[in-house]
Design a protein around this motif. Structure first.
Motif, PDB file in Angstrom:
ATOM      1  N   GLU A 184       3.242  -1.629  -3.455  1.00 35.10           N
ATOM      2  CA  GLU A 184       2.094  -1.582  -4.362  1.00 35.10           C
ATOM      3  C   GLU A 184       2.499  -0.730  -5.573  1.00 35.10           C
ATOM      4  O   GLU A 184       2.678   0.483  -5.457  1.00 35.10           O
ATOM      5  CB  GLU A 184       0.880  -0.985  -3.656  1.00 35.10           C
TER       6      GLU A 184
ATOM      7  N   LYS B  75       2.312   1.096  -9.123  1.00 31.25           N
ATOM      8  CA  LYS B  75       1.430   1.728 -10.101  1.00 31.25           C
ATOM      9  C   LYS B  75       2.054   1.691 -11.492  1.00 31.25           C
ATOM     10  O   LYS B  75       1.374   1.437 -12.486  1.00 31.25           O
ATOM     11  CB  LYS B  75       1.159   3.178  -9.703  1.00 31.25           C
TER      12      LYS B  75
ATOM     13  N   SER C 287       4.900   4.077  -6.924  1.00 31.87           N
ATOM     14  CA  SER C 287       4.010   3.270  -6.084  1.00 31.87           C
ATOM     15  C   SER C 287       2.603   3.857  -6.094  1.00 31.87           C
ATOM     16  O   SER C 287       2.366   4.973  -6.584  1.00 31.87           O
ATOM     17  CB  SER C 287       4.546   3.229  -4.648  1.00 31.87           C
ATOM     18  N   GLU C 288       1.682   3.113  -5.522  1.00 26.31           N
ATOM     19  CA  GLU C 288       0.302   3.601  -5.416  1.00 26.31           C
ATOM     20  C   GLU C 288       0.227   4.852  -4.541  1.00 26.31           C
ATOM     21  O   GLU C 288      -0.716   5.628  -4.633  1.00 26.31           O
ATOM     22  CB  GLU C 288      -0.604   2.505  -4.841  1.00 26.31           C
TER      23      GLU C 288
END
Length: 390
Positions: A103, A105, A204-205
């Motif tokens: 995921e 960002k 990443s998230e």
């Protein structure tokens, strides 16, 4: 020498750079099992070829189930992947990398290369990850950060932090980003790499700093002391003629033309190719036999040239400095006694004992066209090619 993405990632992981969980597979059945072993609910299936822009060519597939991973692997294995870097012939996919989906960002770009003008290692970074560096330089040049690293000193922590701050990383992630940058630098400097490119380096998230994709190239001349790197070579991804040449101590690059070249010295080879272009022809190769143009090397060079079915004319251009033209002439004659050349052969000798060398060639009765200058040799090669087409 280039290596695959999964190999480059494994190297970076050894230098403290975090990578997503993943594994290499060679069959759809292995792929399904590997996806379950990795865990998660989404995976990325990546064709392993020595080329960038795989996503645009259909070489990267996102999957939501283990069964989809197997199907995507089946689709990619054995496929010829054509990208803007492979040329129209493409490269065959013999292995596939399965990786957990991340995921994302933020995507960043990080690359390390030699800057020969300053004799330093250049770190190039950008906030515009996921794009090629060429696209970034054209569309978002203001986003590019450059930092020169003195090879004798190495990258200092403050330099890595400066790059991280320049990328707009929030303070709590500066330290981890700097560690990733230093890890990439150490891999570059300690393994005789000529390029390390992480694109994208992502946040990443979950605020992890991950190398999501990586390309690495290494100095062929240093492989003798890097056995762990030379063992990563995948010859199926290389030009067969270039493999033949490198295994026999010849410097060779395959090109698209039809005038084959056998030349001693990289500078003379470049000048010869330029002159062929000026004369209206197209070189079929760059081939440097080195300073010692021995009969054995000349034989290997002829065999290499004849492996290229595009070649219609052969140009031999030798400047004898530490060598001697009479030795070179004897080498050419011995080579032609072992190999049948059924195409026009242009020979230009210059330098030490040039008169004696030309005399030996003439008295040998071999079928060739003599040239006196570089320009003369290129013009006669192009003329011979045109006469073949009549």
């Amino acid at each position: 020498m280039d290596i695959h993405e999964y190999q480059a990632k494994k190297i970076l992981a050894g230098f403290g750079v975090t990578i997503p969980r993943g594994g290499i597979v060679y069959s759809p059945e292995n792929a399904e099992n590997k996806a379950r072993e990795i865990g998660g609910s989404k995976w990325v299936v990546k064709a392993q070829v020595h080329s960038g822009a795989r996503g645009k060519a259909g070489g990267i597939i996102v999957c939501n189930t283990a069964l989809e991973v197997a199907q995507a692997t089946d689709k990619l294995l054995g496929k010829t992947l054509v990208t803007n870097q492979t040329g129209p012939e493409g490269k065959i996919v013999n292995r596939v990398y399965i990786e957990e989906a991340t995921e994302i960002k933020k995507e960043l770009y990080l690359g390390l290369v030699f800057d020969r003008s300053s004799e330093c290692i250049m770190v190039v970074a950008s906030t515009e990850g996921g794009m090629s560096v060429e696209e970034i330089s054209q569309e978002k040049p203001e986003s590019i950060i450059r930092s020169k690293i003195e090879a004798a000193v190495g990258m200092q922590k403050f330099q890595a932090r400066e790059i991280a701050f320049g990328l707009g990383i929030k303070p709590e992630l500066i330290s981890r980003t700097a560690e990733a940058i230093i890890g990439c630098y150490r891999a570059f400097s300690e393994l005789d790499a000529t390029m390390v490119e992480v694109n994208p380096l992502v946040i990443s998230e979950q605020d992890q700093i991950l190398a999501l994709d990586c390309k690495m190239s290494f100095d062929n001349n240093a492989l003798f002391r890097r056995n762990q790197i030379s063992e990563l070579r995948d010859k199926t991804q290389e030009n067969t003629n270039e493999i033949y040449a490198s295994d026999r101590g010849l410097n060779y690059v395959s090109l698209e033309g039809n005038i084959g070249n056998i030349i001693n010295g990289a500078g003379l080879a470049m000048a010869s190719m330029d002159m062929i272009k000026l004369a209206g022809g197209e070189p079929a190769n760059f081939l440097d036999v080195g300073g010692g143009a021995t009969p054995e090397k000349i034989v290997k060079a002829f065999k290499l040239i004849l492996m290229d079915k595009k070649v219609k004319v052969i140009l031999i251009n030798i400047f004898a400095g530490i060598n001697r033209c009479d030795w070179v002439a004897e080498g050419i004659i011995q080579a032609l006694q072992k190999i049948d050349i059924n195409m026009p052969l242009i020979i230009r000798l210059a330098g030490t004992n040039v008169e004696k060398g030309n005399k030996i060639l003439k008295e040998s009765k071999i079928n060739y066209i003599e040239a006196t200058t570089l320009e003369d040799a290129a013009n006669k090669a192009v003329k011979a090619l045109k006469e073949l087409k009549k």
